[in-house]
Design an enzyme around this catalytic site. Structure first.
Site: not given
Lengths: 348, 103
Positions: A141-142
């Site tokens: 994800e991030m």
């Protein structure tokens, strides 16, 4: 005086019973009726005692929520997948993460998550504080480099001031970052829809078709929707396999089973709220339904794949007119929200 | 040999006399008891009083069980044959939790 006291006691017991009525047979579908008051959401979600709401905490949380510099490539924030312009989701069937990698599940909306007793499609996090750091830490994800991100924040005099005002005496670390983001997320609320106004007594807030749709939605012998999408936030915070076609894939997403290895939980996912549902298409955890009509069609068939289907699902006998009324009702659940103002991010 | 059989019979008799039955309901997405203290050998009947399906399970070391799902009016039973603390939940509705202490 004595008779008045007796009458008052009976009246309060009656109203209490009506307010707690949770079964379809006890409901009276009239605007503002006491039997419908279990649909009224509290004004604010409950916050943990060590992270009560304050304007300073919300301001800090909002800055962190919208700050892309926390991510590994400096280009993704929480708002990338939970975009207020797209119902605090992303409009995609399933999320896109680091380097636009297509992920397995849809981005759940942030709307009203503060009212939920369990978070994530598989319930692996209990609170918003538990959940907030997960997407940053995830390489898919991030992909945040936390040593670098924390160094940047700690070195920013503007962030230092925000943290000092929000959490005086506490470190700038993952814990306070998570607390601030959770504090902000609890301000993302939908409880002022036409449905809410009707529940509170505004007779003109819903049309006849929408009221009919609400009855069908609640009736276990018709729409049977309320069995899972229950009061007050249109979720039972529970887990159900709803028979999506993707469960027949070669290696299907087993959902809740990863957290609770019980046969019943294979392919089960958390019931999402349907407040503000018009803003968060496409629907289901795999984004496989484009419209609310598609969603109702799916349930009329009692799912595509019948293996390990939730016992609370059943084939529905709904005419086309009835299906349309349920969709019309769901469309009345979107609130008139104030426009979201974006924060000027602290200089790093 | 007769004495041995008599001894076994007495043990079995005293066990069956002392084992108790308890009922825990599931109503409004809650167990009707938040905690229950019972003796080794006791039986607990879990009865669904809601209009939709519930589950009952425990992953506790002292008793591991999964009763599947069952509708309103039905109940399923568990004999608790070992002392310990047992967390009981409904897998469908995880806010439903209770604790059974087996002494």
């Amino acid at each position: 005086m004595f008779y008045k006291a007796i009458f008052a006691t009976f009246l309060s017991l009656f109203l209490c019973h009506q307010a707690l009525a949770s079964e379809f047979k006890d409901r009276v579908f009239k605007a503002g009726h006491p039997s419908l008051q279990d649909w009224v959401l509290p004004e604010k979600p409950e916050a943990p005692s060590d992270n009560l709401a304050s304007p300073e905490r919300i301001e800090l949380g909002k800055a962190l929520f919208f700050d892309p510099r926390l991510s590994g490539d400096g280009n993704m924030s929480c708002a990338s997948c939970h975009n207020p312009s797209l119902g605090w989701s992303d409009g995609l069937p399933t999320a896109k993460g680091f380097k636009s990698k297509v992920l397995g599940r849809a981005s759940p909306t942030v709307i009203n998550t503060g009212y939920n007793s369990i978070q994530m499609w598989d319930g692996r996090k209990k609170t918003l504080e538990d959940q907030a750091i997960g997407p940053l830490e995830s390489h898919e994800e991030m992909n945040t480099d936390f040593s670098a991100a924390l160094a940047s924040i700690r070195g920013s005099s503007e962030y230092q001031k925000l943290f000092a005002k929000a959490y005086p005496g506490e470190e700038i670390d993952k814990t306070t970052i998570a607390k601030a983001i959770a504090n902000f997320e609890r301000t993302v609320i939908s409880r002022n829809s036409r449905f809410d106004r009707w529940i509170q007594g505004d007779k003109k807030a819903l049309t006849k078709e929408e009221i009919r749709g609400f009855k069908l939605f609640s009736n276990p012998e018709k729409g049977n929707c309320e069995v899972c999408h229950s009061a007050p936030n249109f979720t039972d915070n529970g887990f159900h396999n709803i028979g999506l076609a993707s469960f027949a894939d070669e290696n299907p997403d087993l959902g809740r089973y990863a957290e609770r290895p019980l046969g019943l939980m294979k392919g089960a996912f958390k019931t999402p709220t349907i407040r503000d549902i018009t803003l968060t298409a496409p629907y289901f955890h795999d984004g496989s339904a484009e419209t609310l009509d598609d969603v109702v069609d799916h349930y009329v068939k009692s799912g595509e794949v019948k293996t390990n289907l939730s016992p609370n699902l059943k084939e529905l006998k709904l005419s086309e007119k009835e299906q349309k009324a349920i969709v019309a009702f769901m469309k009345s659940l979107t609130s008139d929200s104030d426009p979201v103002t974006l924060p000027q991010l602290p200089r790093i | 040999m007769r004495q041995l059989i008599l001894g076994f019979s007495l043990v079995a008799f005293s066990y069956s006399v002392s084992a108790a039955e308890h009922t825990v309901g599931q109503k409004n997405k809650e167990f009707t008891e938040s905690s229950l203290t019972i003796k080794v050998g006791d039986t607990v009947h879990f009865r669904n009083d809601d209009s939709f399906f519930h589950n009952v399970f425990s992953l506790s070391d002292a008793k591991f069980f999964d009763l599947g799902s069952f509708p309103q009016g039905e109940s399923k039973s568990v004999v608790f044959d070992q002392a310990g603390e047992i967390e009981v939940e409904c897998a469908i509705h995880p806010t439903m939790k209770m604790k059974i202490t087996v002494e």
